[in-house]
Design an enzyme around this catalytic site. Structure first.
Site, PDB file in Angstrom:
ATOM      1  N   LYS A 107       0.858  -1.186   0.000  1.00 48.68           N
ATOM      2  CA  LYS A 107       0.000   0.000   0.000  1.00 48.68           C
ATOM      3  C   LYS A 107       0.887   1.226   0.000  1.00 48.68           C
ATOM      4  CE  LYS A 107      -4.465   0.688  -0.134  1.00 48.68           C
ATOM      5  NZ  LYS A 107      -5.392  -0.126  -0.938  1.00 48.68           N
ATOM      6  N   ASN A 224     -16.191   6.011  -6.304  1.00 48.17           N
ATOM      7  CA  ASN A 224     -16.157   4.964  -7.321  1.00 48.17           C
ATOM      8  C   ASN A 224     -16.739   3.648  -6.814  1.00 48.17           C
ATOM      9  OD1 ASN A 224     -15.246   3.667  -9.863  1.00 48.17           O
ATOM     10  ND2 ASN A 224     -13.853   2.602  -8.500  1.00 48.17           N
TER      11      ASN A 224
END
Length: 426
Positions: A107, A224
């Site tokens: 990440k 999204n």
């Protein structure tokens, strides 16, 4: 009083421990999986449009490489911090292994409010970050992707910067996924996470003897993930009765027209003011009568402060880490089925994997092929988690972690990362 385990990295470490204990796994496995292999902190100088220079702090964390290269998004957000990124990288490892993808987790993030930057300042920041982490990423090493407040354009800048750094006129698209289709991206990637959440919601409804047709669905977050979750749930027959974003919560007992709301959101950058629904405070989303609730915003959305308000029979975690352990315990006592993030929102990394494979082979699939492959992978993963849940009589989160840990422990043993007496001479 704030919950003791709101730190997301502490939460994920607790989840790892519970699953290892349930499996009776070697203590070395828990120790290895409880910490990332590599944590990189970078300081990125960016020339602002007014001629001044600002320094932005960013991170890239690689959690586990036992199953292959690492994979994970990059987020631009003012609340990014090292422990959050470490937690997200760890969750990504388990997400990849639940989906049986040949990755470990990674990440990245930058502490920034992107709305305060011009488009050129944003590009300079994206390129600066790509340059700063270039030494630890690569198509066979670590493959970043979009996350909160990043998108295909940001990935395109990063691909270009990384390719320039590597020289000799190469374009290296497989180093980043989530790119626009016109720049070696994958059809279906934009929709993938939300589509996956809707698929998993459909499968979870069957466990509660519900049909998606007519199920009342509520979604927290309309970015999204939340917007595509709502859209596909509606296409599958669900009645989307409540949706919230950072500004407001919209309710309509007859069902919201999700595509019309998506159009309104695109034009206005908020759902507030949408005329075909009643508008209330955004936090009222937790109180809405529904069968399925999908938190699709950020971590720690469902806590002891609001858990009593939730009326859903099923929670499908579209966000990463949206439910604190204390809140989860309360929900499980009430018989609520919680489909964990590492399964529910794994559609994004699944289609990122498809994009990576296509980039490596320079051969591309149709939208329908991508969604068919994604659905097949997600349904298979859901069934394997349900089988583990029933076999071990555990909740779904613990079952998902147990599957992932089994799939991590084997390559770690074979690599010799720890010794437990399992090796025998032929």
């Amino acid at each position: 009083m704030a919950e003791k385990t709101l730190n997301p990295f502490e939460i994920v470490q607790l989840q790892v421990k519970k699953a290892c204990d349930e499996l009776g796994e070697n203590e070395a496995v828990r120790k290895i999986l409880s910490v990332p292999e590599k944590v990189m902190e970078v300081n990125i100088p960016v020339e602002m449009d007014n001629g001044t220079t600002r320094i932005f702090t960013g991170y890239r964390v690689q959690h586990n490489t036992s199953a292959g290269p690492t994979k994970g998004g990059i987020r631009f957000h003012p609340k990014v911090n090292k422990d959050e990124v470490k937690a997200l990288a760890t969750w990504m490892t388990f997400k990849c292994r639940v989906m049986d993808l040949p990755y470990g987790g990674a990440k990245g993030g930058i502490i920034v409010e992107p709305k305060e930057l011009s488009i050129r300042e944003l590009e300079r920041l994206a390129r600066g970050y790509a340059k700063s982490i270039a030494q630890i990423i690569g198509e066979r090493v670590d493959i970043p992707a979009p996350d909160v407040n990043t998108n295909g354009q940001v990935m395109s800048w990063m691909v270009d910067e990384y390719s320039l750094l590597r020289g000799v006129g190469q374009t290296l698209p497989a180093v980043f996924t989530g790119k626009p289709v016109e720049f070696d991206g994958c059809l279906g990637r934009t929709e993938a996470t939300g589509y996956g959440v809707a698929i998993i919601a459909r499968e979870a409804s069957k466990l509660k003897d519900l049909e998606m047709s007519g199920v009342r669905f509520a979604v927290q977050g309309f970015g999204n993930v939340g917007s595509h979750t709502a859209m596909y749930a509606e296409e599958m027959g669900a009645k989307v009765v409540a949706i919230s974003d950072i500004d407001a919560c919209l309710i309509n007992e007859k069902g919201l027209d999700v595509k019309a709301l998506m159009k309104y959101m695109k034009e206005n950058r908020t759902i507030s003011g949408y005329p075909k629904a009643d508008e209330i405070n955004r936090d009222e989303i937790f109180k809405q009568e529904c069968d399925i609730f999908a938190p699709c915003a950020l971590e720690n959305a469902i806590t002891t402060r609001n858990v009593e308000q939730i009326k859903a029979d099923i929670i499908v975690e579209g966000a990463n880490g949206p439910t604190t352990p204390e809140a989860e315990n309360e929900l499980l006592k009430r018989g609520v089925l919680i489909v964990p993030d590492i399964l529910a929102n794994a559609g994004g990394v699944t289609v990122s994997y498809f994009e990576w494979v296509q980039n490596l082979h320079n051969y591309y699939w149709s939208f329908e092929e991508v969604q068919e492959k994604q659905e097949r992978k997600m349904v298979a993963a859901f069934k394997s988690v349900v089988e583990m849940m029933k076999a071990k009589n555990v909740d779904m989160r613990k079952a998902a972690y147990m599957i992932a840990i089994e799939r991590l422990a084997t390559p770690m043993r074979l690599r010799g990362w720890f010794k437990d007496g399992t090796y025998k001479r032929a």
